[in-house]
Enzyme design. Structure first.
Site, PDB file in Angstrom:
ATOM      1  N   ASP A  38       0.863  -1.170   0.000  1.00  0.00           N
ATOM      2  CA  ASP A  38       0.000   0.000   0.000  1.00  0.00           C
ATOM      3  C   ASP A  38       0.914   1.239   0.000  1.00  0.00           C
ATOM      4  O   ASP A  38       2.024   1.181   0.500  1.00  0.00           O
ATOM      5  CB  ASP A  38      -0.866  -0.077   1.272  1.00  0.00           C
ATOM      6  CG  ASP A  38      -1.420   1.258   1.694  1.00  0.00           C
ATOM      7  OD1 ASP A  38      -2.171   1.849   0.907  1.00  0.00           O
ATOM      8  OD2 ASP A  38      -1.096   1.710   2.813  1.00  0.00           O
ATOM      9  N   ASP A 232      -1.835  -0.685   6.023  1.00  0.00           N
ATOM     10  CA  ASP A 232      -2.081  -0.101   7.344  1.00  0.00           C
ATOM     11  C   ASP A 232      -3.523   0.354   7.536  1.00  0.00           C
ATOM     12  O   ASP A 232      -3.939   0.622   8.658  1.00  0.00           O
ATOM     13  CB  ASP A 232      -1.171   1.113   7.557  1.00  0.00           C
ATOM     14  CG  ASP A 232      -1.569   2.278   6.678  1.00  0.00           C
ATOM     15  OD1 ASP A 232      -1.963   2.035   5.509  1.00  0.00           O
ATOM     16  OD2 ASP A 232      -1.517   3.430   7.146  1.00  0.00           O
ATOM     17  N   ASP A 236      -7.300  -1.536   3.421  1.00  0.00           N
ATOM     18  CA  ASP A 236      -6.387  -2.617   3.040  1.00  0.00           C
ATOM     19  C   ASP A 236      -6.836  -3.969   3.582  1.00  0.00           C
ATOM     20  O   ASP A 236      -6.359  -5.005   3.120  1.00  0.00           O
ATOM     21  CB  ASP A 236      -4.966  -2.314   3.559  1.00  0.00           C
ATOM     22  CG  ASP A 236      -4.414  -1.021   2.987  1.00  0.00           C
ATOM     23  OD1 ASP A 236      -4.584  -0.798   1.777  1.00  0.00           O
ATOM     24  OD2 ASP A 236      -3.825  -0.240   3.751  1.00  0.00           O
TER      25      ASP A 236
HETATM   26  P1  ADP Z   1      -5.193   5.243  -0.453  1.00  0.00           P
HETATM   27  O1  ADP Z   1      -5.225   3.921  -1.166  1.00  0.00           O
HETATM   28  O2  ADP Z   1      -4.026   6.056  -0.906  1.00  0.00           O
HETATM   29  O3  ADP Z   1      -5.228   5.071   1.043  1.00  0.00           O
HETATM   30  P2  ADP Z   1      -8.063   6.060  -0.703  1.00  0.00           P
HETATM   31  O4  ADP Z   1      -8.640   4.937  -1.482  1.00  0.00           O
HETATM   32  O5  ADP Z   1      -8.466   6.177   0.728  1.00  0.00           O
HETATM   33  O6  ADP Z   1      -6.463   6.125  -0.889  1.00  0.00           O
HETATM   34  O7  ADP Z   1      -8.469   7.418  -1.419  1.00  0.00           O
HETATM   35  C1  ADP Z   1      -8.135   7.623  -2.770  1.00  0.00           C
HETATM   36  C2  ADP Z   1      -8.177   9.087  -3.094  1.00  0.00           C
HETATM   37  O8  ADP Z   1      -9.512   9.594  -2.898  1.00  0.00           O
HETATM   38  C3  ADP Z   1      -7.280   9.939  -2.241  1.00  0.00           C
HETATM   39  O9  ADP Z   1      -5.967   9.992  -2.724  1.00  0.00           O
HETATM   40  C4  ADP Z   1      -7.989  11.289  -2.344  1.00  0.00           C
HETATM   41  O10 ADP Z   1      -7.616  11.949  -3.515  1.00  0.00           O
HETATM   42  C5  ADP Z   1      -9.459  10.917  -2.414  1.00  0.00           C
HETATM   43  N1  ADP Z   1     -10.116  10.987  -1.098  1.00  0.00           N
HETATM   44  C6  ADP Z   1     -10.690   9.966  -0.427  1.00  0.00           C
HETATM   45  N2  ADP Z   1     -11.210  10.386   0.743  1.00  0.00           N
HETATM   46  C7  ADP Z   1     -10.927  11.707   0.854  1.00  0.00           C
HETATM   47  C8  ADP Z   1     -11.177  12.711   1.844  1.00  0.00           C
HETATM   48  N3  ADP Z   1     -11.826  12.488   2.976  1.00  0.00           N
HETATM   49  N4  ADP Z   1     -10.721  13.955   1.583  1.00  0.00           N
HETATM   50  C9  ADP Z   1     -10.054  14.215   0.451  1.00  0.00           C
HETATM   51  N5  ADP Z   1      -9.799  13.320  -0.504  1.00  0.00           N
HETATM   52  C10 ADP Z   1     -10.224  12.077  -0.331  1.00  0.00           C
HETATM   53 MG    MG Z   2      -2.442   3.204   3.776  1.00  0.00          MG
END
Ligand code: ADP
Ligand code: MG
Length: 287
Positions: A38, A232, A236
């Site tokens: 991740d 983490d 995931d």
């Molecule tokens: P990662 O796999 O990097 O943990 P997520 O799947 O949680 O990412 O989120 C993917 C993308 O969606 C983030 O990089 C962001 O651009 C957007 N995003 C998701 N939740 C939020 C939030 N609460 N505020 C701002 N952007 C968000």
């Molecule tokens: Mg992560």
């Protein structure tokens, strides 16, 4: 391996900050050929900070609207936005979380949407002058958070989350041990590739919705790979379960730790190298 060999390996692991929840995990780890990592909080430090605010309007207002919404979110990006804001929060109704996309809500009778480019495609119409400027932030490895008000993008926040200092060396070592190392992230392609380059990873799976992470593991398995997934976040957890071995970062969310077979108490990827070497030694000693 014999029960004794497993006991010794598990004990050595604990001493080095690697918790094997079961003997099978210790035995299996050396037999895998692929490690999926991740991005946020696993390769990176997971302490994002807003470094840029692009707007044609009022910077303080963009941050105020964004922070007012993020106050209700438990996403790792939310705390960065809340920290960057100096103004009093506005009240929010109709708060909604769209996993892997962002958040929306109503502020002063108007819809405010906060999130990635995919969310903007749903919430706004047409191109925007800010998009070109934003592109250079993502190629620098920054995550973009777009802010839209009443269907128009009014700002873009650039968020930096530096990689952990030991990530490149640990990843190199895993590659030298013969493992394919893959990055898996919900973040957008340019940002993901910039971070992958910094970390020394060639294979990147980006733009994955939270529900798609386990599918990404499944598809690697269908290609014949035996996979360890390291993560983490809550996002995931299904992927940790799907993988042959799930590995959680010690300071990750409880859900990730509970879903994993192995826990890296030091929260760095060097511990994964240690885990792999311990597994290898355990399996050699029994021959
Ligand atoms: P990662 O796999 O990097 O943990 P997520 O799947 O949680 O990412 O989120 C993917 C993308 O969606 C983030 O990089 C962001 O651009 C957007 N995003 C998701 N939740 C939020 C939030 N609460 N505020 C701002 N952007 C968000
Ligand atoms: Mg992560």
């Amino acid at each position: 391996a014999t029960p004794t060999a497993i006991m010794v390996g598990t004990g050595l692991g604990a001493k080095h900050g690697v918790l094997f929840k079961n003997g099978a995990a210790l035995e299996q780890l050396a037999q895998l050929d692929t490690v999926v990592l991740d991005k946020t909080g696993t390769i990176t430090q997971g302490q994002p900070q807003v470094t840029d605010v692009l707007t044609t309007g009022d910077r303080a207002e963009v941050l105020q609207l964004a922070a007012s919404l993020e106050y209700y979110s438990d996403h790792p990006l939310a705390s960065a936005v809340i920290e960057a804001n100096d103004s009093q929060r506005q009240s929010v109704t109709d708060f909604t979380t769209l996993p892997g996309l962002g958040v929306t809500g109503t502020i002063n009778g108007v819809t405010v949407a906060l999130g990635n480019a995919k969310l903007m495609q749903q919430q706004t119409s047409g191109e925007n002058a800010l998009f070109a400027q934003a592109a250079s932030l993502s190629t620098a490895g920054k995550t973009l958070i777009y802010v839209a008000q009443a269907g128009t993008v009014i700002g873009v926040l650039g968020v930096t989350d530096p990689i952990k200092t030991d990530s490149p060396a640990a990843i190199k070592r895993l590659q030298q041990l013969g493992l394919n190392v893959v990055m898996l992230t919900g973040d957008n392609r340019p940002t993901a590739e910039a971070i992958a380059t910094q970390a020394g990873i060639q294979q990147v799976i980006s733009d994955v919705l939270p529900a798609g992470k386990a599918d990404a593991i499944k598809s690697l398995q269908q290609q014949g790979h035996k996979v360890a997934m390291v993560g983490d976040g809550i996002n995931d957890a299904p992927a940790l379960v799907q993988a042959e071995i799930g590995v959680a970062i010690g300071n990750g969310t409880d859900v990730a730790v509970d879903s994993a077979d192995v826990i890296l108490m030091n929260s760095d990827l060097s511990s994964l190298v240690t885990a792999r070497q311990l597994s290898h030694k355990t399996m050699i000693n029994i021959k």
